[in-house]
Design an enzyme around this catalytic site. Structure first.
Site, mmCIF file in Angstrom:
data_model
loop_
_atom_site.group_PDB
_atom_site.id
_atom_site.type_symbol
_atom_site.label_atom_id
_atom_site.label_comp_id
_atom_site.label_asym_id
_atom_site.label_seq_id
_atom_site.Cartn_x
_atom_site.Cartn_y
_atom_site.Cartn_z
ATOM 1 N N HIS A 212 -0.423 -12.174 0.446
ATOM 2 C CA HIS A 212 -1.196 -10.796 -0.172
ATOM 3 C C HIS A 212 -1.548 -11.053 -1.531
ATOM 4 O O HIS A 212 -0.552 -11.497 -2.380
ATOM 5 C CB HIS A 212 -0.398 -9.623 0.035
ATOM 6 C CG HIS A 212 -1.108 -8.574 -0.417
ATOM 7 N ND1 HIS A 212 -0.682 -7.110 -0.120
ATOM 8 C CD2 HIS A 212 -2.548 -8.244 -0.706
ATOM 9 C CE1 HIS A 212 -1.716 -6.335 -0.517
ATOM 10 N NE2 HIS A 212 -2.821 -6.950 -0.838
ATOM 11 N N TYR B 101 0.881 -1.242 -0.059
ATOM 12 C CA TYR B 101 0.076 -0.134 -0.010
ATOM 13 C C TYR B 101 0.939 1.352 0.005
ATOM 14 O O TYR B 101 1.601 1.449 1.046
ATOM 15 C CB TYR B 101 -0.959 0.104 1.109
ATOM 16 C CG TYR B 101 -1.824 -1.175 1.298
ATOM 17 C CD1 TYR B 101 -2.541 -1.792 0.129
ATOM 18 C CD2 TYR B 101 -2.333 -1.751 2.320
ATOM 19 C CE1 TYR B 101 -3.185 -2.969 0.313
ATOM 20 C CE2 TYR B 101 -3.372 -2.744 2.552
ATOM 21 C CZ TYR B 101 -3.576 -3.236 1.374
ATOM 22 O OH TYR B 101 -4.398 -4.605 1.678
HETATM 23 P P1 NAD Z 1 -13.325 0.272 0.844
HETATM 24 O O1 NAD Z 1 -14.388 -0.316 0.468
HETATM 25 O O2 NAD Z 1 -13.285 0.061 2.380
HETATM 26 O O3 NAD Z 1 -13.394 1.646 0.591
HETATM 27 C C1 NAD Z 1 -12.356 2.570 0.834
HETATM 28 C C2 NAD Z 1 -12.715 3.965 0.300
HETATM 29 O O4 NAD Z 1 -13.861 4.528 0.961
HETATM 30 C C3 NAD Z 1 -11.507 4.938 0.862
HETATM 31 O O5 NAD Z 1 -11.426 6.097 -0.111
HETATM 32 C C4 NAD Z 1 -12.009 5.459 2.140
HETATM 33 O O6 NAD Z 1 -11.317 6.865 2.417
HETATM 34 C C5 NAD Z 1 -13.470 5.869 1.677
HETATM 35 N N1 NAD Z 1 -14.461 5.709 3.014
HETATM 36 C C6 NAD Z 1 -14.387 4.975 3.899
HETATM 37 N N2 NAD Z 1 -15.223 5.359 5.012
HETATM 38 C C7 NAD Z 1 -15.773 6.265 4.590
HETATM 39 C C8 NAD Z 1 -16.907 7.311 5.013
HETATM 40 N N3 NAD Z 1 -17.556 6.923 6.165
HETATM 41 N N4 NAD Z 1 -17.245 8.113 4.194
HETATM 42 C C9 NAD Z 1 -16.793 8.586 3.095
HETATM 43 N N5 NAD Z 1 -15.795 7.740 2.548
HETATM 44 C C10 NAD Z 1 -15.285 6.616 3.184
HETATM 45 O O7 NAD Z 1 -12.088 -0.187 0.226
HETATM 46 P P2 NAD Z 1 -10.630 -0.582 0.784
HETATM 47 O O8 NAD Z 1 -9.916 0.320 1.362
HETATM 48 O O9 NAD Z 1 -10.020 -1.282 -0.614
HETATM 49 O O10 NAD Z 1 -10.997 -1.820 1.633
HETATM 50 C C11 NAD Z 1 -10.739 -1.973 3.053
HETATM 51 C C12 NAD Z 1 -9.481 -2.365 3.581
HETATM 52 O O11 NAD Z 1 -9.504 -3.764 3.310
HETATM 53 C C13 NAD Z 1 -7.958 -2.215 2.756
HETATM 54 O O12 NAD Z 1 -7.710 -0.546 3.319
HETATM 55 C C14 NAD Z 1 -7.191 -3.217 3.192
HETATM 56 O O13 NAD Z 1 -6.672 -2.925 4.513
HETATM 57 C C15 NAD Z 1 -8.109 -4.207 3.053
HETATM 58 N N6 NAD Z 1 -7.973 -5.118 1.657
HETATM 59 C C16 NAD Z 1 -7.290 -5.898 1.591
HETATM 60 C C17 NAD Z 1 -7.159 -6.476 0.508
HETATM 61 C C18 NAD Z 1 -6.214 -7.920 0.112
HETATM 62 O O14 NAD Z 1 -5.623 -8.185 1.032
HETATM 63 N N7 NAD Z 1 -6.001 -8.292 -0.978
HETATM 64 C C19 NAD Z 1 -7.811 -6.202 -0.830
HETATM 65 C C20 NAD Z 1 -8.811 -5.140 -0.381
HETATM 66 C C21 NAD Z 1 -8.886 -4.731 0.672
#
Ligand code: NAD
Length: 333
Positions: free
Chosen positions: A119, A56
């Site tokens: 990952h 990230y």
């Molecule tokens: P998400 O669906 O959580 O969306 C994140 C987006 O939404 C960001 O722009 C964030 O700032 C925004 N957001 C969050 N809360 C909000 C709110 N209350 N109001 C307005 N905007 C808001 O997508 P993501 O970040 O991809 O997934 C969450 C987490 O899951 C990642 O940060 C990561 O830690 C994990 N993840 C892991 C993998 C993997 O391991 N392969 C893949 C995807 C996600």
């Protein structure tokens, strides 16, 4: 905050987990001060699970999370990842993951993490991951550097298959259970339940599509999925609801998921997400959302090596030009 047990680990985790990819600037600029303040605010609000990766923001998210956790490391369950180090840079060899993990520890300013996860395993050779990567992670566990071993990836069926072949404690699935998708439940959820695996569900906003903001260039969703998500946002606003809270609330209701990992960039987003915990049901709005999403529900996109694509892939999606044709790199977070 509410807490759930993370499968057979016995560890209690907050039902909302802090996804730290936004701290690496993945969705837009975040200042160092803003990142640290968000981490402190989350801990104060009872969020105890933090998920990050060296991928990230090319290690930026780990660096910033490390700064935020300085002096507070003992208060959290810390998860990071190994094997993915760049958009197209994957190395699941034992030597690399052990060497790179030492760098993660340094950036996170700690001597151990609670959970180390492979990952995006669909980008690797599954035989290597089962026979080399996961055994190397267990050696790290024997040396006290990690407490638990996990896997992450885009295809739920593949995650279940690997978890059946190799000893893991947790499985992290993303973009397969939220307002746009529910096929995590086809085979992964029942398998996790029967095997006492800790099930982590990531990307409740479908990697940002369901918040109504700018969509980053790297987002792999096809146009018709983006359009349906935009309609969900419009419907929420029309009903006076916060789309992010609606999307998160839907995920929090899942009975088998220990923690829903939401990407967090600011104190305001934490406060917005906390409201999802007590959001009253809105059946009329949910019905309208279901209607809007129905034509694209469970649409997938390419991720990883073709041979690793999920066997449960919908045949209709397979034939569709804007979903799965070429094995381009996807799954930025
Ligand atoms: P998400 O669906 O959580 O969306 C994140 C987006 O939404 C960001 O722009 C964030 O700032 C925004 N957001 C969050 N809360 C909000 C709110 N209350 N109001 C307005 N905007 C808001 O997508 P993501 O970040 O991809 O997934 C969450 C987490 O899951 C990642 O940060 C990561 O830690 C994990 N993840 C892991 C993998 C993997 O391991 N392969 C893949 C995807 C996600």
């Amino acid at each position: 905050m509410r807490y759930r047990i993370l499968g057979g680990t016995g560890v209690e985790v907050s039902s909302i987990g802090f996804g730290a990819s936004p701290l690496g600037g993945v969705f837009g600029e975040v200042s160092v001060e803003g990142a640290i303040a968000a981490v402190h605010h989350a801990i104060d609000a009872g969020i105890n699970l933090f998920d990050v990766s060296p991928f990230y923001g090319k290690t930026l998210a780990e660096q910033r999370l490390g700064m935020g956790l300085a002096g507070r490391r003992q208060e959290v369950i810390l998860a990071t990842k190994c094997g993915r180090y760049g958009e197209d840079h994957f190395d699941f060899s034992a030597g690399t993951i052990v060497r790179e993990f030492e760098q993660s520890l340094r950036r996170l300013k700690t001597d151990h993490v609670d959970l180390l996860q492979v990952h995006d395993l669909e980008f690797g050779d599954i035989e290597q991951i089962v026979n080399e990567t996961i055994p190397a992670m267990h050696r790290l566990r024997e040396h006290g550097k990690i407490r638990f071993v996990g896997i992450t990836g885009y295809w739920p069926g593949l995650l279940a298959e690997v978890a059946a072949r190799a000893p893991v404690d947790t499985v992290l699935s993303y973009c397969h259970f939220n307002l746009m998708m529910d096929d995590m439940d086809d085979c992964l959820t029942p398998f996790a339940r029967e095997s006492h695996l800790g099930l982590l569900n990531a990307s409740p906003m479908h990697m940002g599509l369901l918040i109504g903001g700018a969509i980053p260039d790297w987002h792999p969703a096809p146009a018709r999925v983006r359009a349906a998500a935009a309609e969900v946002v419009r419907l929420c606003r029309e009903h006076g609801a916060d789309p992010a809270a609606m999307a998160l609330r839907f995920c929090l209701d899942h009975p088998d998921v220990a923690s829903t990992l939401v990407g967090i960039a600011s104190i305001e987003q934490i406060d917005g997400n906390l409201k999802a915990l007590d959001l009253p049901p809105q059946p009329d709005l949910m019905e309208a959302i279901c209607d809007a999403v129905a034509p694209v529900f469970n649409t997938v996109w390419p991720s990883g090596r073709i041979e690793n694509w999920d066997a449960t892939l919908r045949s209709t999606d397979k034939a569709s030009a804007d979903t799965v044709r070429t094995p381009v790199a996807a799954g930025r977070t």
